[in-house]
Design a protein around this motif. Sequence first.
Motif, short mmCIF file in Angstrom:
data_model
loop_
_atom_site.label_atom_id
_atom_site.label_comp_id
_atom_site.label_asym_id
_atom_site.label_seq_id
_atom_site.Cartn_x
_atom_site.Cartn_y
_atom_site.Cartn_z
N GLU A 340 -22.67 -7.14 -2.14
CA GLU A 340 -24.04 -7.55 -1.90
C GLU A 340 -25.03 -6.47 -2.32
O GLU A 340 -26.11 -6.77 -2.85
N GLY A 341 -24.67 -5.19 -2.07
CA GLY A 341 -25.56 -4.09 -2.45
C GLY A 341 -25.69 -3.98 -3.96
O GLY A 341 -26.78 -3.75 -4.49
N ILE A 342 -24.59 -4.11 -4.67
CA ILE A 342 -24.62 -4.02 -6.13
C ILE A 342 -25.42 -5.19 -6.71
O ILE A 342 -26.25 -5.02 -7.60
N TYR A 343 -25.18 -6.37 -6.18
CA TYR A 343 -25.93 -7.56 -6.62
C TYR A 343 -27.42 -7.33 -6.43
O TYR A 343 -28.24 -7.62 -7.32
N ALA A 344 -27.80 -6.81 -5.26
CA ALA A 344 -29.22 -6.60 -4.96
C ALA A 344 -29.87 -5.65 -5.95
O ALA A 344 -30.99 -5.91 -6.43
N HIS A 345 -29.19 -4.58 -6.29
CA HIS A 345 -29.81 -3.59 -7.18
C HIS A 345 -29.74 -4.01 -8.64
O HIS A 345 -30.58 -3.58 -9.44
N LEU A 346 -28.78 -4.83 -9.02
CA LEU A 346 -28.75 -5.35 -10.38
C LEU A 346 -29.83 -6.40 -10.60
O LEU A 346 -30.39 -6.52 -11.70
N THR A 347 -30.15 -7.18 -9.58
CA THR A 347 -31.10 -8.28 -9.72
C THR A 347 -32.48 -7.95 -9.16
O THR A 347 -33.46 -8.64 -9.47
N GLY A 348 -32.55 -6.92 -8.33
CA GLY A 348 -33.81 -6.60 -7.70
C GLY A 348 -34.11 -7.43 -6.47
O GLY A 348 -35.23 -7.41 -5.95
N GLU A 382 -38.05 -1.69 -1.22
CA GLU A 382 -37.87 -2.91 -0.43
C GLU A 382 -36.40 -3.16 -0.12
O GLU A 382 -36.03 -3.51 1.01
N LEU A 383 -35.53 -2.92 -1.09
CA LEU A 383 -34.09 -3.15 -0.89
C LEU A 383 -33.51 -2.13 0.07
O LEU A 383 -32.62 -2.45 0.87
N LEU A 384 -33.98 -0.89 -0.01
CA LEU A 384 -33.50 0.13 0.93
C LEU A 384 -33.82 -0.26 2.36
O LEU A 384 -33.01 -0.08 3.27
N GLU A 385 -35.02 -0.80 2.56
CA GLU A 385 -35.41 -1.22 3.89
C GLU A 385 -34.58 -2.40 4.38
O GLU A 385 -34.43 -2.61 5.58
N MET A 386 -34.02 -3.17 3.45
CA MET A 386 -33.18 -4.31 3.81
C MET A 386 -31.73 -3.91 4.08
O MET A 386 -30.91 -4.75 4.43
N GLY A 387 -31.41 -2.63 3.87
CA GLY A 387 -30.06 -2.17 4.16
C GLY A 387 -29.16 -2.09 2.95
O GLY A 387 -27.93 -2.15 3.08
N PHE A 388 -29.75 -1.93 1.76
CA PHE A 388 -28.96 -1.79 0.53
C PHE A 388 -29.22 -0.39 -0.04
O PHE A 388 -30.14 -0.19 -0.83
N PRO A 389 -28.44 0.62 0.40
CA PRO A 389 -28.73 2.01 0.01
C PRO A 389 -28.54 2.25 -1.49
O PRO A 389 -27.72 1.59 -2.14
N TYR A 417 -10.75 4.84 -2.02
CA TYR A 417 -10.07 4.77 -3.31
C TYR A 417 -10.10 3.34 -3.83
O TYR A 417 -9.87 2.38 -3.10
N ASN A 418 -10.41 3.18 -5.11
CA ASN A 418 -10.41 1.89 -5.80
C ASN A 418 -11.43 0.93 -5.21
O ASN A 418 -11.16 -0.26 -4.99
N GLN A 419 -12.62 1.44 -4.95
CA GLN A 419 -13.72 0.63 -4.43
C GLN A 419 -14.73 0.38 -5.54
O GLN A 419 -15.00 1.24 -6.37
N LEU A 420 -15.32 -0.81 -5.56
CA LEU A 420 -16.30 -1.16 -6.58
C LEU A 420 -17.61 -0.42 -6.33
O LEU A 420 -18.10 -0.38 -5.19
N ILE A 421 -18.15 0.16 -7.39
CA ILE A 421 -19.46 0.82 -7.31
C ILE A 421 -20.27 0.44 -8.55
O ILE A 421 -19.72 -0.04 -9.55
N ALA A 422 -21.58 0.65 -8.48
CA ALA A 422 -22.44 0.52 -9.65
C ALA A 422 -23.20 1.82 -9.82
O ALA A 422 -23.66 2.43 -8.84
#
Length: 539
Positions: A340-348, A382-389, A417-422
Motif C-alpha cells: 500500500e505504501g509503494i502504491y501510494a508513492h508511485l501514484t501520489g 499528505e501521504l506521510l500524514e496518512m501513514g505512508f512513510p 530479508y526479501n521484502q519488497l521496497i521502492a
Amino acid sequence: MLTLPLEPTDDRANPLFKDESGCAKWLSQLQLTNLQLAHSLLLTQINELNRYPMRGLERLNTLERLRETVGYVQDDYAKKLIAKPLPLNESELMVFVAIVQLWQAMVLGYQRCLQAYMAGDKQLAKHGALLCQRCLLYSGLEIFEHLRTGYEFDAKLWHQLHALYAFAEQQDLQGTEVLDPLNGKHRSSCRSIYVKTLLACYAHPAELTRSQLHLLDNWLAQWSSMVTVERTYTVSKGDAQPLAVDLNNKYGLQSLKQVAQSDSIRYLAMVPLSKLLRVKTILLQQGQTPQQLELCDHCSGVDCVEFLTALHRYWCEDHSTRFGERYPVAQNAQLCYRMEGIYAHLTGKPFRQPGRDTGTDSVARRQIETFGRVLQDAHNKELLEMGFPLETWQFENESILGARLTREDTFGGRLSYNQLIALRPSDAETFMLGATAWANVTRGGKLQIGVRYLPGVAEAVSIRAAGINVSASEKYVPAFLLQAVPALKTPASLIIPRDWFQPGRVVEVLHQNRDTESMKMGFSVERGIDYERVSFSVV
C-alpha cells in the motif's frame, strides 16, 4: 602465545553454587517454565561464578554441569528472534543482548580454565583439547548469534576465535577428539568445531528459517569433520575451490580472490563436502527420502533439495563476483515499503477500491495525462500524514542489478530479508522496485540493506480475480506491472501480494488511466516475504 583478556577473580563474589555438586542441586530446583526468569538467573549466577576464585578442575566440572541447561534455555529463548524484521524492537533487543551475554559468560568461564591450564595447573594437564574446543564453541556461538539476528559485532570476536584455533594448532591439539554430548556425533575436536562455526557463519544465517537453522546445525555436526584445514591448497579443474581464513584478521571465511598468501592463511578443502552435497541432492531427486539419507526425520525431499542446493552455492561455488561492477555513489534516495505504501508513492494517492473520481484522483489522472507520471512532491507530505512513510537513505555503492544503502536516521520502519521496497534516487523522477537481499544493524544503530533491483519500469495497478466463477463484487488489491526489458531478455511480469498467486488464474488489471485488460497468470518467478512476482499472458 595466546593472551586471554580476563579480569582478576574477586574474594567477595558469592555465587549460589561453588562446586559441581552445588551446581547440580541448584539446577534441579531451577524452574524452566518461566524462560525469561530462568535465563536471567543463569546469567547472573554464571557471571558471579566467573568472578569467584576456585580451582581450575572444579570450575571446569561446574561449567560442564551447566552446559545442557544453558543450551536448552538459549535455544528456546533465541526462537523469539528468528526472522524478525530489523531493527529489533525494545523487548526483542533485550532478549538478543541477554542471549549474547550468556554466551559471553560461558566463554569467560572456560577461558579461566584455559588460563589455569596455560599456567601449568596439573589437574587440567590432560584437558587442553577439551578446553580449547569449548572456548572455540562458545566464541563461535556468540558470533553466530549476531549474524543470524543481523546485528554488527566487534571484530575482536573474530580475532578471539582465530587466536584460540591458532593456539590449538601450536599445542598440536586441533585434531584431538573430546567428548561433547551436546554435539550430534557426541565427539568433536577443535578443528571440527572451528570448521562448523566458519561454515555456519558463511551460510547467510540471517536468511534462514528456524527449520533450516536446525538442519544446518545437525548437518554440520555430521559433516564438519570431513573438511580439513590446510596451510596450502591445490585445485583440480572442475573441483570446488577451497575457502580461506586469515588467523590474523577480523573476518570469517573469504574466497581465494580476497586473500593474499601468508603464514597466517588457512584453507578449508571443500571438495569432499561439495561431492557429498551433490550426491545427496541427486539421490533425493531420484526418489530417496531424507530419512534414508540421514538428513531429516520430518522434512520433505523438495525442501532438502532446495537447502542443499543453497548450501552448495554458498560454500562451493564462486559468488565473489557480480554481474555488473559495483561503484561508489554519493547521493541520497527516498525509500518506501509495503504494497500500500509503494502504491501510494508511485501514484501520489492511497490505494482504495475504484469508484467515483474524487478531487485527488482527478488531479492525479490529469498529471498522468500531461506528464506521464504523478508529481510526487505535491503529495509526499499528505501521504506521510496518512501513514505512508518515505525515508531518506544514503547510497554506499551501486551496480545495474542492485545497491547497498544505509538509513540516515537510527529510527524508522523495520525491514526483513526479501521484502519488497521502492527506491527513488535523488537524481531520478520515478521509483524503481526492488527486494531486500540482506539487512543488518550497524554498531551505531543504523539500518543497512542490500537491494536487488526488480527488472522493468514499474506501473502501479489494481487487480482483482475475474472469470465465470468470480463474483462481480470481488475486491481489487494493489499490484505492480513491470514492463519488459528487451536488453536483459526479461519479459513483463506482475508483482502481486504474497499468497495471491494461482497458476492459470485470470485477473482484471485496472490501470491509472482507467483502462482495463484481462491477464492470465503463468508461473511464479520469485517469492518474497510480502510479494510474489509472476509471469502472465494477456487474454
